[in-house]
Design a protein around this motif. Structure first.
Motif, PDB file in Angstrom:
ATOM      1  N   PRO A   1       0.827  -1.212   0.000  1.00 46.29           N
ATOM      2  CA  PRO A   1       0.000   0.000   0.000  1.00 46.29           C
ATOM      3  C   PRO A   1       0.859   1.259   0.000  1.00 46.29           C
ATOM      4  N   GLU A   2       0.247   2.341  -0.428  1.00 52.03           N
ATOM      5  CA  GLU A   2       0.975   3.613  -0.477  1.00 52.03           C
ATOM      6  C   GLU A   2       1.151   4.179   0.926  1.00 52.03           C
ATOM      7  N   ILE A   3       2.210   4.979   1.088  1.00 55.93           N
ATOM      8  CA  ILE A   3       2.463   5.681   2.344  1.00 55.93           C
ATOM      9  C   ILE A   3       3.051   7.042   1.988  1.00 55.93           C
ATOM     10  N   ASP A   4       2.619   8.065   2.711  1.00 53.04           N
ATOM     11  CA  ASP A   4       3.168   9.402   2.503  1.00 53.04           C
ATOM     12  C   ASP A   4       4.448   9.508   3.320  1.00 53.04           C
ATOM     13  N   THR A   5       5.582   9.337   2.668  1.00 57.97           N
ATOM     14  CA  THR A   5       6.859   9.313   3.369  1.00 57.97           C
ATOM     15  C   THR A   5       7.249  10.682   3.909  1.00 57.97           C
ATOM     16  N   ASN A   6       6.675  11.741   3.383  1.00 57.89           N
ATOM     17  CA  ASN A   6       7.010  13.086   3.853  1.00 57.89           C
ATOM     18  C   ASN A   6       6.428  13.366   5.238  1.00 57.89           C
ATOM     19  N   THR A   7       5.228  12.884   5.500  1.00 55.90           N
ATOM     20  CA  THR A   7       4.570  13.190   6.762  1.00 55.90           C
ATOM     21  C   THR A   7       4.656  12.055   7.776  1.00 55.90           C
ATOM     22  N   ALA A   8       5.064  10.871   7.356  1.00 55.59           N
ATOM     23  CA  ALA A   8       5.134   9.724   8.265  1.00 55.59           C
ATOM     24  C   ALA A   8       6.316   9.871   9.222  1.00 55.59           C
ATOM     25  N   SER A   9       6.103   9.452  10.469  1.00 54.01           N
ATOM     26  CA  SER A   9       7.174   9.498  11.459  1.00 54.01           C
ATOM     27  C   SER A   9       8.098   8.299  11.269  1.00 54.01           C
ATOM     28  N   ILE A  10       9.208   8.305  11.987  1.00 51.41           N
ATOM     29  CA  ILE A  10      10.154   7.195  11.892  1.00 51.41           C
ATOM     30  C   ILE A  10       9.496   5.906  12.368  1.00 51.41           C
ATOM     31  N   GLY A  11       8.703   5.975  13.417  1.00 49.47           N
ATOM     32  CA  GLY A  11       7.985   4.800  13.920  1.00 49.47           C
ATOM     33  C   GLY A  11       6.990   4.250  12.916  1.00 49.47           C
ATOM     34  N   GLU A  12       6.259   5.155  12.254  1.00 48.45           N
ATOM     35  CA  GLU A  12       5.302   4.726  11.230  1.00 48.45           C
ATOM     36  C   GLU A  12       6.020   4.084  10.054  1.00 48.45           C
ATOM     37  N   LEU A  13       7.141   4.658   9.652  1.00 48.34           N
ATOM     38  CA  LEU A  13       7.911   4.084   8.552  1.00 48.34           C
ATOM     39  C   LEU A  13       8.465   2.713   8.935  1.00 48.34           C
ATOM     40  N   SER A  14       8.932   2.573  10.164  1.00 45.75           N
ATOM     41  CA  SER A  14       9.439   1.282  10.631  1.00 45.75           C
ATOM     42  C   SER A  14       8.344   0.226  10.595  1.00 45.75           C
ATOM     43  N   ALA A  15       7.163   0.578  11.077  1.00 52.04           N
ATOM     44  CA  ALA A  15       6.033  -0.359  11.081  1.00 52.04           C
ATOM     45  C   ALA A  15       5.629  -0.723   9.656  1.00 52.04           C
ATOM     46  N   TYR A  16       5.610   0.255   8.754  1.00 48.46           N
ATOM     47  CA  TYR A  16       5.266   0.013   7.351  1.00 48.46           C
ATOM     48  C   TYR A  16       6.258  -0.962   6.728  1.00 48.46           C
ATOM     49  N   ILE A  17       7.537  -0.716   6.953  1.00 48.03           N
ATOM     50  CA  ILE A  17       8.577  -1.572   6.377  1.00 48.03           C
ATOM     51  C   ILE A  17       8.469  -2.985   6.937  1.00 48.03           C
ATOM     52  N   GLU A  18       8.231  -3.078   8.242  1.00 48.55           N
ATOM     53  CA  GLU A  18       8.134  -4.387   8.907  1.00 48.55           C
ATOM     54  C   GLU A  18       6.974  -5.215   8.370  1.00 48.55           C
ATOM     55  N   THR A  19       5.829  -4.571   8.115  1.00 49.06           N
ATOM     56  CA  THR A  19       4.643  -5.322   7.699  1.00 49.06           C
ATOM     57  C   THR A  19       4.503  -5.486   6.197  1.00 49.06           C
ATOM     58  N   ASN A  20       4.993  -4.541   5.410  1.00 44.34           N
ATOM     59  CA  ASN A  20       4.711  -4.571   3.967  1.00 44.34           C
ATOM     60  C   ASN A  20       5.900  -4.869   3.070  1.00 44.34           C
ATOM     61  N   CYS A  21       7.089  -4.807   3.592  1.00 40.67           N
ATOM     62  CA  CYS A  21       8.268  -4.927   2.725  1.00 40.67           C
ATOM     63  C   CYS A  21       9.016  -6.233   2.972  1.00 40.67           C
ATOM     64  N   ARG A  22       8.324  -7.307   2.877  1.00 35.59           N
ATOM     65  CA  ARG A  22       8.895  -8.636   3.049  1.00 35.59           C
ATOM     66  C   ARG A  22       8.760  -9.424   1.747  1.00 35.59           C
ATOM     67  N   GLY A  23       9.622 -10.392   1.565  1.00 35.83           N
ATOM     68  CA  GLY A  23       9.516 -11.298   0.425  1.00 35.83           C
ATOM     69  C   GLY A  23       9.650 -10.593  -0.910  1.00 35.83           C
ATOM     70  N   ASP A  24       8.645 -10.771  -1.752  1.00 39.57           N
ATOM     71  CA  ASP A  24       8.671 -10.230  -3.116  1.00 39.57           C
ATOM     72  C   ASP A  24       8.673  -8.712  -3.160  1.00 39.57           C
ATOM     73  N   PHE A  25       8.141  -8.073  -2.129  1.00 43.47           N
ATOM     74  CA  PHE A  25       8.020  -6.613  -2.127  1.00 43.47           C
ATOM     75  C   PHE A  25       9.247  -5.904  -1.579  1.00 43.47           C
ATOM     76  N   ARG A  26      10.259  -6.631  -1.154  1.00 47.18           N
ATOM     77  CA  ARG A  26      11.432  -6.034  -0.509  1.00 47.18           C
ATOM     78  C   ARG A  26      12.086  -4.970  -1.391  1.00 47.18           C
ATOM     79  N   MET A  27      12.117  -5.162  -2.686  1.00 49.48           N
ATOM     80  CA  MET A  27      12.762  -4.216  -3.590  1.00 49.48           C
ATOM     81  C   MET A  27      11.753  -3.352  -4.365  1.00 49.48           C
ATOM     82  N   HIS A  28      10.501  -3.336  -3.933  1.00 48.89           N
ATOM     83  CA  HIS A  28       9.481  -2.515  -4.595  1.00 48.89           C
ATOM     84  C   HIS A  28       9.791  -1.038  -4.367  1.00 48.89           C
ATOM     85  N   VAL A  29       9.414  -0.198  -5.307  1.00 45.63           N
ATOM     86  CA  VAL A  29       9.701   1.238  -5.246  1.00 45.63           C
ATOM     87  C   VAL A  29       9.155   1.871  -3.971  1.00 45.63           C
ATOM     88  N   ARG A  30       7.941   1.522  -3.577  1.00 46.56           N
ATOM     89  CA  ARG A  30       7.359   2.109  -2.365  1.00 46.56           C
ATOM     90  C   ARG A  30       8.154   1.710  -1.123  1.00 46.56           C
TER      91      ARG A  30
END
Length: 87
Positions: free
Chosen positions: A23-52
């Protein structure tokens, strides 16, 4: 005929509806904690190298560096990253 259509619909429902991107995330307004949670839940496996995911990882890195530079006594307060590394 109806059995073939029904079995095709079941197969498509089970295997054909995978997410095609995290899913999309606004990286400009997201906090470090929000970005960490996003990466932890969405950037695994096939999506690890996705642009988002790459954008979220880069934004988290930049925000972490900026937060570290802002702390009292940090060398980043004295000089910018460009001055330190000649960029």
């Amino acid at each position: 005929m109806k059995l073939k259509i029904l079995s095709l619909a079941i197969l498509l429902g089970l295997f054909g509806c995978k997410e095609s991107a995290p899913p999309e995330i606004d990286t400009n307004t997201a906090s470090i904690g929000e970005l960490s949670a996003y990466i932890e839940t969405n950037c695994r496996g096939d999506f690890r190298m996705h642009v988002r995911c790459m954008n979220a990882i880069d934004s988290k890195r930049k925000k972490s560096l900026a937060e570290g530079r802002a702390q009292k006594g940090s060398l980043g307060n004295v000089r910018s990253e460009a001055e330190l590394f000649g960029k």
